[in-house]
Design a protein around this motif. Structure first.
Motif, PDB file in Angstrom:
ATOM      1  N   VAL A 186      28.128  20.961  12.003  1.00 21.86           N
ATOM      2  CA  VAL A 186      29.379  20.554  12.643  1.00 21.86           C
ATOM      3  C   VAL A 186      30.536  21.118  11.832  1.00 21.86           C
ATOM      4  O   VAL A 186      30.643  20.856  10.629  1.00 21.86           O
ATOM      5  CB  VAL A 186      29.489  19.012  12.719  1.00 21.86           C
ATOM      6  CG1 VAL A 186      30.843  18.602  13.291  1.00 21.86           C
ATOM      7  CG2 VAL A 186      28.355  18.432  13.556  1.00 21.86           C
ATOM      8  N   THR A 187      31.401  21.893  12.459  1.00 18.41           N
ATOM      9  CA  THR A 187      32.537  22.457  11.742  1.00 18.41           C
ATOM     10  C   THR A 187      33.604  21.400  11.519  1.00 18.41           C
ATOM     11  O   THR A 187      33.603  20.344  12.162  1.00 18.41           O
ATOM     12  CB  THR A 187      33.156  23.629  12.520  1.00 18.41           C
ATOM     13  OG1 THR A 187      33.754  23.122  13.726  1.00 18.41           O
ATOM     14  CG2 THR A 187      32.109  24.669  12.867  1.00 18.41           C
ATOM     15  N   LYS A 188      34.536  21.709  10.632  1.00 18.41           N
ATOM     16  CA  LYS A 188      35.638  20.782  10.360  1.00 18.41           C
ATOM     17  C   LYS A 188      36.455  20.542  11.618  1.00 18.41           C
ATOM     18  O   LYS A 188      36.870  19.412  11.897  1.00 18.41           O
ATOM     19  CB  LYS A 188      36.517  21.334   9.239  1.00 18.41           C
ATOM     20  CG  LYS A 188      37.655  20.397   8.844  1.00 18.41           C
ATOM     21  CD  LYS A 188      38.398  20.913   7.623  1.00 18.41           C
ATOM     22  CE  LYS A 188      39.106  22.216   7.891  1.00 18.41           C
ATOM     23  NZ  LYS A 188      39.938  22.647   6.740  1.00 18.41           N
ATOM     24  N   THR A 189      36.665  21.582  12.401  1.00 14.56           N
ATOM     25  CA  THR A 189      37.439  21.457  13.640  1.00 14.56           C
ATOM     26  C   THR A 189      36.717  20.569  14.645  1.00 14.56           C
ATOM     27  O   THR A 189      37.333  19.706  15.281  1.00 14.56           O
ATOM     28  CB  THR A 189      37.689  22.846  14.258  1.00 14.56           C
ATOM     29  OG1 THR A 189      38.457  23.624  13.347  1.00 14.56           O
ATOM     30  CG2 THR A 189      38.437  22.723  15.578  1.00 14.56           C
ATOM     31  N   GLN A 190      35.414  20.763  14.802  1.00  8.89           N
ATOM     32  CA  GLN A 190      34.648  19.932  15.720  1.00  8.89           C
ATOM     33  C   GLN A 190      34.692  18.464  15.303  1.00  8.89           C
ATOM     34  O   GLN A 190      34.842  17.568  16.139  1.00  8.89           O
ATOM     35  CB  GLN A 190      33.195  20.408  15.776  1.00  8.89           C
ATOM     36  CG  GLN A 190      33.004  21.730  16.490  1.00  8.89           C
ATOM     37  CD  GLN A 190      31.578  22.240  16.378  1.00  8.89           C
ATOM     38  OE1 GLN A 190      30.940  22.131  15.324  1.00  8.89           O
ATOM     39  NE2 GLN A 190      31.069  22.808  17.457  1.00  8.89           N
ATOM     40  N   LEU A 191      34.567  18.214  14.016  1.00 11.69           N
ATOM     41  CA  LEU A 191      34.595  16.858  13.510  1.00 11.69           C
ATOM     42  C   LEU A 191      35.969  16.224  13.734  1.00 11.69           C
ATOM     43  O   LEU A 191      36.084  15.074  14.171  1.00 11.69           O
ATOM     44  CB  LEU A 191      34.235  16.856  12.024  1.00 11.69           C
ATOM     45  CG  LEU A 191      33.948  15.509  11.355  1.00 11.69           C
ATOM     46  CD1 LEU A 191      32.881  14.735  12.111  1.00 11.69           C
ATOM     47  CD2 LEU A 191      33.515  15.728   9.907  1.00 11.69           C
ATOM     48  N   PHE A 192      37.012  16.991  13.463  1.00 14.08           N
ATOM     49  CA  PHE A 192      38.379  16.491  13.661  1.00 14.08           C
ATOM     50  C   PHE A 192      38.620  16.164  15.132  1.00 14.08           C
ATOM     51  O   PHE A 192      39.128  15.085  15.473  1.00 14.08           O
ATOM     52  CB  PHE A 192      39.394  17.525  13.176  1.00 14.08           C
ATOM     53  CG  PHE A 192      40.829  17.119  13.402  1.00 14.08           C
ATOM     54  CD1 PHE A 192      41.481  16.305  12.491  1.00 14.08           C
ATOM     55  CD2 PHE A 192      41.517  17.551  14.523  1.00 14.08           C
ATOM     56  CE1 PHE A 192      42.799  15.923  12.701  1.00 14.08           C
ATOM     57  CE2 PHE A 192      42.830  17.176  14.743  1.00 14.08           C
ATOM     58  CZ  PHE A 192      43.473  16.350  13.821  1.00 14.08           C
ATOM     59  N   ASN A 193      38.252  17.077  16.014  1.00 18.56           N
ATOM     60  CA  ASN A 193      38.482  16.861  17.446  1.00 18.56           C
ATOM     61  C   ASN A 193      37.698  15.671  17.979  1.00 18.56           C
ATOM     62  O   ASN A 193      38.188  14.906  18.811  1.00 18.56           O
ATOM     63  CB  ASN A 193      38.113  18.111  18.238  1.00 18.56           C
ATOM     64  CG  ASN A 193      39.082  19.251  18.030  1.00 18.56           C
ATOM     65  OD1 ASN A 193      40.184  19.057  17.529  1.00 18.56           O
ATOM     66  ND2 ASN A 193      38.678  20.457  18.398  1.00 18.56           N
ATOM     67  N   GLY A 194      36.475  15.503  17.487  1.00 18.27           N
ATOM     68  CA  GLY A 194      35.650  14.401  17.956  1.00 18.27           C
ATOM     69  C   GLY A 194      36.145  13.046  17.493  1.00 18.27           C
ATOM     70  O   GLY A 194      36.043  12.056  18.213  1.00 18.27           O
ATOM     71  N   VAL A 195      36.695  12.985  16.281  1.00 19.90           N
ATOM     72  CA  VAL A 195      37.110  11.706  15.699  1.00 19.90           C
ATOM     73  C   VAL A 195      38.570  11.389  15.991  1.00 19.90           C
ATOM     74  O   VAL A 195      38.918  10.260  16.325  1.00 19.90           O
ATOM     75  CB  VAL A 195      36.852  11.708  14.173  1.00 19.90           C
ATOM     76  CG1 VAL A 195      37.422  10.456  13.527  1.00 19.90           C
ATOM     77  CG2 VAL A 195      35.354  11.809  13.904  1.00 19.90           C
ATOM     78  N   TYR A 196      39.436  12.383  15.875  1.00 22.98           N
ATOM     79  CA  TYR A 196      40.865  12.153  16.075  1.00 22.98           C
ATOM     80  C   TYR A 196      41.328  12.459  17.496  1.00 22.98           C
ATOM     81  O   TYR A 196      42.379  11.981  17.920  1.00 22.98           O
ATOM     82  CB  TYR A 196      41.678  13.002  15.095  1.00 22.98           C
ATOM     83  CG  TYR A 196      41.704  12.441  13.702  1.00 22.98           C
ATOM     84  CD1 TYR A 196      42.707  11.555  13.302  1.00 22.98           C
ATOM     85  CD2 TYR A 196      40.736  12.787  12.776  1.00 22.98           C
ATOM     86  CE1 TYR A 196      42.729  11.032  12.024  1.00 22.98           C
ATOM     87  CE2 TYR A 196      40.746  12.264  11.487  1.00 22.98           C
ATOM     88  CZ  TYR A 196      41.746  11.388  11.124  1.00 22.98           C
ATOM     89  OH  TYR A 196      41.761  10.871   9.854  1.00 22.98           O
ATOM     90  N   GLY A 197      40.568  13.264  18.224  1.00 20.17           N
ATOM     91  CA  GLY A 197      40.969  13.634  19.569  1.00 20.17           C
ATOM     92  C   GLY A 197      41.615  15.005  19.575  1.00 20.17           C
ATOM     93  O   GLY A 197      42.324  15.381  18.645  1.00 20.17           O
ATOM     94  N   VAL A 198      41.380  15.729  20.650  1.00 24.34           N
ATOM     95  CA  VAL A 198      41.893  17.091  20.767  1.00 24.34           C
ATOM     96  C   VAL A 198      43.413  17.112  20.759  1.00 24.34           C
ATOM     97  O   VAL A 198      44.036  18.026  20.229  1.00 24.34           O
ATOM     98  CB  VAL A 198      41.367  17.731  22.069  1.00 24.34           C
ATOM     99  CG1 VAL A 198      41.991  19.104  22.287  1.00 24.34           C
ATOM    100  CG2 VAL A 198      39.844  17.856  22.024  1.00 24.34           C
ATOM    101  N   TYR A 199      44.015  16.077  21.332  1.00 26.37           N
ATOM    102  CA  TYR A 199      45.470  16.090  21.506  1.00 26.37           C
ATOM    103  C   TYR A 199      46.186  15.154  20.534  1.00 26.37           C
ATOM    104  O   TYR A 199      47.245  14.620  20.841  1.00 26.37           O
ATOM    105  CB  TYR A 199      45.810  15.724  22.951  1.00 26.37           C
ATOM    106  CG  TYR A 199      45.105  16.629  23.919  1.00 26.37           C
ATOM    107  CD1 TYR A 199      45.475  17.965  24.041  1.00 26.37           C
ATOM    108  CD2 TYR A 199      44.039  16.163  24.687  1.00 26.37           C
ATOM    109  CE1 TYR A 199      44.804  18.818  24.911  1.00 26.37           C
ATOM    110  CE2 TYR A 199      43.372  17.012  25.556  1.00 26.37           C
ATOM    111  CZ  TYR A 199      43.757  18.336  25.662  1.00 26.37           C
ATOM    112  OH  TYR A 199      43.086  19.172  26.511  1.00 26.37           O
ATOM    113  N   SER A 200      45.640  14.956  19.363  1.00 26.75           N
ATOM    114  CA  SER A 200      46.278  14.114  18.360  1.00 26.75           C
ATOM    115  C   SER A 200      47.475  14.846  17.768  1.00 26.75           C
ATOM    116  O   SER A 200      47.428  16.048  17.523  1.00 26.75           O
ATOM    117  CB  SER A 200      45.285  13.747  17.245  1.00 26.75           C
ATOM    118  OG  SER A 200      44.736  14.913  16.682  1.00 26.75           O
TER     119      SER A 200
END
Length: 240
Positions: A186-200
């Motif tokens: 899991v990349t850092k971007t994938q993890l960020f998007n999954g946890v914080y949301g794409v539109y955070s």
């Protein structure tokens, strides 16, 4: 991240507030806006969605079909009233579950995770989930040991050896995301998007590194080993 779709702003706002209370990121759109979004969304945006929640609107069967062409994430429909005929139509359209209102967000999370495990073949987070011990002989004479870490995916803290491990929400959601994708990088971007949301807004992607570092230290202290493999510039893998 969970995607909420309903023509009524009050419904979207109510469920978004419920997801916020559980520390789960969500994003809402009207059916018309969502139809346009799902057809043009990037693969990274779609991969960040852990579940779709569809309110009670006329075109949701068509909406579900559009989702299923683009994503394998769980689709759950909300029913304002019970109707066997409508429920069968929704299942035919690819919806995974139909829940009558009112329903608690934690039940939605638990049902979505059960669907995710079944459809995507993720490991069951059960206390007696067996894993082979590499130090034990593999001749069938020694039974496999049980999984020590149990993750619930429904708002509860994880457990190690049956004892709860108190984690901040972000660390808990990061752990859940990694366990859900066990064995996959899991990349850092994938993890960020999954946890914080794409539109955070207002949150830097680099915040993930700090949360993962703290989480790894806590798990390593409790387990005696680090269950998360990290490779610089590549990402993270939950190895158990």
């Amino acid at each position: 991240m969970y995607f909420l779709v309903d023509a009524r702003k009050s419904v979207n706002a109510g469920f978004k507030a419920g997801f916020d209370r559980e520390g789960v990121s969500s994003f809402s759109l009207s059916p018309e806006e969502f139809t346009s979004w799902i057809e043009s969304a990037s693969r990274s945006d779609l991969d960040a969605v852990q579940g779709f929640l569809l309110g009670d609107f006329d075109e949701r069967a068509r909406c579900a079909s559009a989702i299923r062409r683009q994503s394998r994430a769980p689709i759950i429909a909300l029913a304002d009233s019970r109707s066997l005929e409508q429920t069968l139509v929704l299942f035919d359209a690819g919806i995974d579950d139909v829940l009558p209102k009112p329903v608690h967000v934690r039940e939605i999370l638990a049902r979505a995770e059960a669907i995710w495990r079944r459809v995507n073949g993720a490991p069951e987070p059960a206390p007696d989930c067996a894993v082979a011990d590499p130090e034990e002989p593999q001749g069938g004479t020694t039974p496999p040991r049980p999984e020590r870490l149990k993750v619930f995916f429904d708002g509860r803290d994880p457990e190690i050896d049956g004892a709860p491990v108190s984690l901040p929400r972000r660390e808990r959601h990061i752990l859940e995301f990694l366990v859900r994708n066990r064995g996959r990088r899991v990349t850092k971007t994938q993890l960020f998007n999954g946890v914080y949301g794409v539109y955070s807004d207002g949150v830097e992607e680099s915040v993930v590194e700090g949360h993962v570092s703290k989480l790894r230290k806590k798990l390593a202290h409790a387990l005696g080993h680090d269950p998360i493999e990290a490779k610089r510039y590549i990402g993270y893998t939950y190895v158990g």
